[in-house]
Write a protein that holds these residues in place. Structure first.
Motif, PDB file in Angstrom:
ATOM      1  N   LYS A  38       0.799  -1.224   0.000  1.00 20.58           N
ATOM      2  CA  LYS A  38       0.000   0.000   0.000  1.00 20.58           C
ATOM      3  C   LYS A  38       0.832   1.275   0.000  1.00 20.58           C
ATOM      4  O   LYS A  38       0.494   2.232  -0.673  1.00 20.58           O
ATOM      5  CB  LYS A  38      -0.954   0.008   1.190  1.00 20.58           C
ATOM      6  N   GLU A  39       1.917   1.285   0.774  1.00 21.63           N
ATOM      7  CA  GLU A  39       2.701   2.508   0.907  1.00 21.63           C
ATOM      8  C   GLU A  39       3.844   2.612  -0.091  1.00 21.63           C
ATOM      9  O   GLU A  39       4.234   3.712  -0.466  1.00 21.63           O
ATOM     10  CB  GLU A  39       3.261   2.608   2.330  1.00 21.63           C
ATOM     11  N   LYS A  40       4.406   1.478  -0.507  1.00 24.81           N
ATOM     12  CA  LYS A  40       5.589   1.498  -1.371  1.00 24.81           C
ATOM     13  C   LYS A  40       5.369   0.819  -2.724  1.00 24.81           C
ATOM     14  O   LYS A  40       6.277   0.784  -3.545  1.00 24.81           O
ATOM     15  CB  LYS A  40       6.777   0.820  -0.662  1.00 24.81           C
ATOM     16  N   GLN A  41       4.186   0.236  -2.946  1.00 26.41           N
ATOM     17  CA  GLN A  41       3.851  -0.455  -4.196  1.00 26.41           C
ATOM     18  C   GLN A  41       4.833  -1.585  -4.526  1.00 26.41           C
ATOM     19  O   GLN A  41       5.147  -1.841  -5.687  1.00 26.41           O
ATOM     20  CB  GLN A  41       3.732   0.522  -5.381  1.00 26.41           C
ATOM     21  N   ILE A  42       5.321  -2.278  -3.506  1.00 20.59           N
ATOM     22  CA  ILE A  42       6.225  -3.421  -3.680  1.00 20.59           C
ATOM     23  C   ILE A  42       5.382  -4.690  -3.693  1.00 20.59           C
ATOM     24  O   ILE A  42       4.659  -4.964  -2.728  1.00 20.59           O
ATOM     25  CB  ILE A  42       7.278  -3.486  -2.545  1.00 20.59           C
ATOM     26  N   THR A  43       5.448  -5.457  -4.798  1.00 15.46           N
ATOM     27  CA  THR A  43       4.639  -6.667  -4.940  1.00 15.46           C
ATOM     28  C   THR A  43       5.452  -7.948  -4.912  1.00 15.46           C
ATOM     29  O   THR A  43       4.886  -9.024  -4.787  1.00 15.46           O
ATOM     30  CB  THR A  43       3.842  -6.633  -6.260  1.00 15.46           C
ATOM     31  N   ARG A  44       6.751  -7.858  -5.030  1.00 13.83           N
ATOM     32  CA  ARG A  44       7.585  -9.074  -5.060  1.00 13.83           C
ATOM     33  C   ARG A  44       8.026  -9.425  -3.646  1.00 13.83           C
ATOM     34  O   ARG A  44       9.139  -9.117  -3.220  1.00 13.83           O
ATOM     35  CB  ARG A  44       8.778  -8.873  -5.998  1.00 13.83           C
ATOM     36  N   THR A  45       7.100 -10.062  -2.911  1.00 20.74           N
ATOM     37  CA  THR A  45       7.343 -10.417  -1.523  1.00 20.74           C
ATOM     38  C   THR A  45       6.834 -11.826  -1.256  1.00 20.74           C
ATOM     39  O   THR A  45       5.997 -12.341  -1.996  1.00 20.74           O
ATOM     40  CB  THR A  45       6.606  -9.461  -0.562  1.00 20.74           C
ATOM     41  N   LYS A  46       7.333 -12.419  -0.196  1.00 17.36           N
ATOM     42  CA  LYS A  46       6.776 -13.686   0.275  1.00 17.36           C
ATOM     43  C   LYS A  46       7.071 -13.828   1.754  1.00 17.36           C
ATOM     44  O   LYS A  46       8.036 -13.270   2.275  1.00 17.36           O
ATOM     45  CB  LYS A  46       7.315 -14.880  -0.496  1.00 17.36           C
TER      46      LYS A  46
END
Length: 127
Positions: A38-46
């Motif tokens: 939401k805050e940093k638009q980072i989608t590559r996480t697990k």
């Protein structure tokens, strides 16, 4: 006759780094992943639930015995290399790593990562 480009040449590349953390299994990983999206638009996480051994607390045991393992969360985040230092600090604060038993984290190079975007119509996880 021209040769088609090699398969590797067709994969878009981005200079990235990987930030990894070991967090307590107390929900702080979900709060971190929500903040990154939401805050940093980072989608590559697990986030992976796994057994940790004396990472989040002092290892106190009798001589010759291993300490009891505890459930922890291993969180991996792929970030653009140019933003890695800023996002490292953000993750440290957001996951509250500095608290007692708050976990540990590290930054490592990534050989290759390709951009990943989620479709707009994917529903978000309910809290």
């Amino acid at each position: 006759m021209t040769q088609p480009p090699a398969a590797d040449a067709l994969i878009p590349r981005e200079d990235c780094k990987q930030i990894s953390c070991v967090l307590p299994d107390d929900g702080s990983d979900k709060e971190l992943l929500r903040g990154l999206l939401k805050e940093k638009q980072i989608t590559r996480t697990k986030s992976t639930r796994c057994l940790g051994l004396a990472v989040l607390a002092d290892a106190q045991t009798k001589y010759g015995n291993l300490p009891e393992p505890v459930m922890v969360r291993l969180v991996d985040v792929i970030v653009p290399a140019a933003d890695a230092e800023e996002l490292y600090d953000y993750i440290y604060r957001k996951a509250n790593i500095g608290r007692a038993g708050g976990g540990t984290m590290w930054l490592a190079p990534v050989v290759m990562a390709s951009p990943h975007l989620l479709p707009d119509d994917v529903p978000q996880e309910k809290v």
